[in-house]
Design a protein around this motif. Structure first.
Motif, PDB file in Angstrom:
ATOM      1  N   SER A  94       0.841  -1.195   0.000  1.00 57.86           N
ATOM      2  CA  SER A  94       0.000   0.000   0.000  1.00 57.86           C
ATOM      3  C   SER A  94       0.878   1.246   0.000  1.00 57.86           C
ATOM      4  N   ILE A  95       0.302   2.366  -0.435  1.00 57.14           N
ATOM      5  CA  ILE A  95       1.004   3.649  -0.445  1.00 57.14           C
ATOM      6  C   ILE A  95       0.189   4.643   0.362  1.00 57.14           C
ATOM      7  N   ILE A  96       0.862   5.287   1.313  1.00 53.95           N
ATOM      8  CA  ILE A  96       0.245   6.348   2.107  1.00 53.95           C
ATOM      9  C   ILE A  96       0.885   7.646   1.624  1.00 53.95           C
ATOM     10  N   GLY A  97       0.099   8.509   1.008  1.00 50.42           N
ATOM     11  CA  GLY A  97       0.617   9.698   0.341  1.00 50.42           C
ATOM     12  C   GLY A  97       1.116  10.786   1.267  1.00 50.42           C
ATOM     13  N   SER A 121      -4.554  -4.187   1.796  1.00 54.57           N
ATOM     14  CA  SER A 121      -3.425  -4.339   0.890  1.00 54.57           C
ATOM     15  C   SER A 121      -3.736  -3.683  -0.456  1.00 54.57           C
ATOM     16  N   ASN A 122      -2.683  -3.236  -1.131  1.00 55.16           N
ATOM     17  CA  ASN A 122      -2.791  -2.606  -2.451  1.00 55.16           C
ATOM     18  C   ASN A 122      -3.715  -1.384  -2.432  1.00 55.16           C
ATOM     19  N   VAL A 123      -3.634  -0.625  -1.363  1.00 51.25           N
ATOM     20  CA  VAL A 123      -4.443   0.592  -1.193  1.00 51.25           C
ATOM     21  C   VAL A 123      -3.578   1.800  -1.509  1.00 51.25           C
ATOM     22  N   MET A 124      -4.164   2.763  -2.186  1.00 50.25           N
ATOM     23  CA  MET A 124      -3.487   4.026  -2.485  1.00 50.25           C
ATOM     24  C   MET A 124      -4.218   5.143  -1.756  1.00 50.25           C
ATOM     25  N   ILE A 125      -3.500   5.825  -0.853  1.00 47.05           N
ATOM     26  CA  ILE A 125      -4.049   6.978  -0.138  1.00 47.05           C
ATOM     27  C   ILE A 125      -3.371   8.212  -0.717  1.00 47.05           C
ATOM     28  N   GLY A 126      -4.141   9.126  -1.285  1.00 47.42           N
ATOM     29  CA  GLY A 126      -3.587  10.340  -1.883  1.00 47.42           C
ATOM     30  C   GLY A 126      -3.059  11.311  -0.845  1.00 47.42           C
ATOM     31  N   ALA A 127      -2.236  12.236  -1.313  1.00 55.23           N
ATOM     32  CA  ALA A 127      -1.598  13.237  -0.450  1.00 55.23           C
ATOM     33  C   ALA A 127      -2.624  14.068   0.307  1.00 55.23           C
ATOM     34  N   ASN A 128      -2.219  14.500   1.499  1.00 54.84           N
ATOM     35  CA  ASN A 128      -3.012  15.416   2.333  1.00 54.84           C
ATOM     36  C   ASN A 128      -4.377  14.872   2.735  1.00 54.84           C
ATOM     37  N   SER A 129      -4.504  13.565   2.824  1.00 54.41           N
ATOM     38  CA  SER A 129      -5.751  12.964   3.289  1.00 54.41           C
ATOM     39  C   SER A 129      -5.720  12.847   4.803  1.00 54.41           C
ATOM     40  N   THR A 130      -6.901  12.745   5.405  1.00 50.71           N
ATOM     41  CA  THR A 130      -7.022  12.514   6.842  1.00 50.71           C
ATOM     42  C   THR A 130      -7.912  11.302   7.044  1.00 50.71           C
ATOM     43  N   ILE A 131      -7.415  10.354   7.830  1.00 47.09           N
ATOM     44  CA  ILE A 131      -8.167   9.138   8.124  1.00 47.09           C
ATOM     45  C   ILE A 131      -8.518   9.169   9.603  1.00 47.09           C
TER      46      ILE A 131
END
Length: 172
Positions: A94-97, A121-131
């Motif tokens: 996964s990628i955490i932006g 798995s295989n998750v893409m989190i875009g830049a400047n997101s808040t979870i």
């Protein structure tokens, strides 16, 4: 106008702890050791600026207690929860932006809330997101940049916006 039917709304999966007296954040060290907070803050700052992904993942796994899958990549300046990082798990590949924030706690006026954050798995989190705490993001999901993830994301979904909305589902 009909009343809102709360039984049909899925809230985030959080544990709620009421407090009396000053706001819950003012009482944080009744919940978390100040030494844990200082140690975690230092480790997180090292990881935020570390350009070497294996070292960054080692810090998250071994110094903060996070579950981080194989080949997961954290972009520069990612901010994980400083008080409860052990409540965060991320699957493989996964990628955490850049500059994303992942929270496992919320301190409010009359209560605080804790929740586990599960990113597949295989998750893409875009830049400047808040979870936010208590959220699960399914495998193969994509979260657009700048998104506020305030509820679960189904596997294979592409979501975005503030508040988050499903834009489309994967055709796989």
């Amino acid at each position: 106008m009909p009343l809102l039917d709360w039984s049909r709304i899925r809230l985030r999966n959080v544990e709620r702890y009421p407090v009396e007296g000053p706001n819950a954040l003012w009482q944080i060290y009744r919940t978390v050791s100040p030494w844990k907070g200082v140690k975690n803050f230092i480790c997180i700052q090292m990881a935020r600026y570390c350009p070497h992904l294996p070292t960054k993942n080692w810090i998250y796994r071994h110094m903060l207690g996070m579950k981080v899958g194989k080949h997961t990549a954290f972009g520069l300046m990612v901010m994980v929860d400083a008080f409860f990082p052990e409540r965060i798990s991320i699957g493989d590949n996964s990628i955490i932006g850049y500059n994303t924030t992942i929270l496992a706690h919320e301190y409010l006026i009359q209560e605080y809330r804790l929740g586990y954050v599960k990113i597949g798995s295989n998750v893409m989190i875009g830049a400047n997101s808040t979870i936010l705490p208590g959220v699960t993001i399914g495998d193969n999901a994509v979260v657009s940049a700048g998104c506020l993830v305030h509820k679960d994301v189904p596997a294979g979904a592409f979501v975005g916006g503030n508040p988050m909305q499903v834009i489309r589902y994967s055709e796989e």
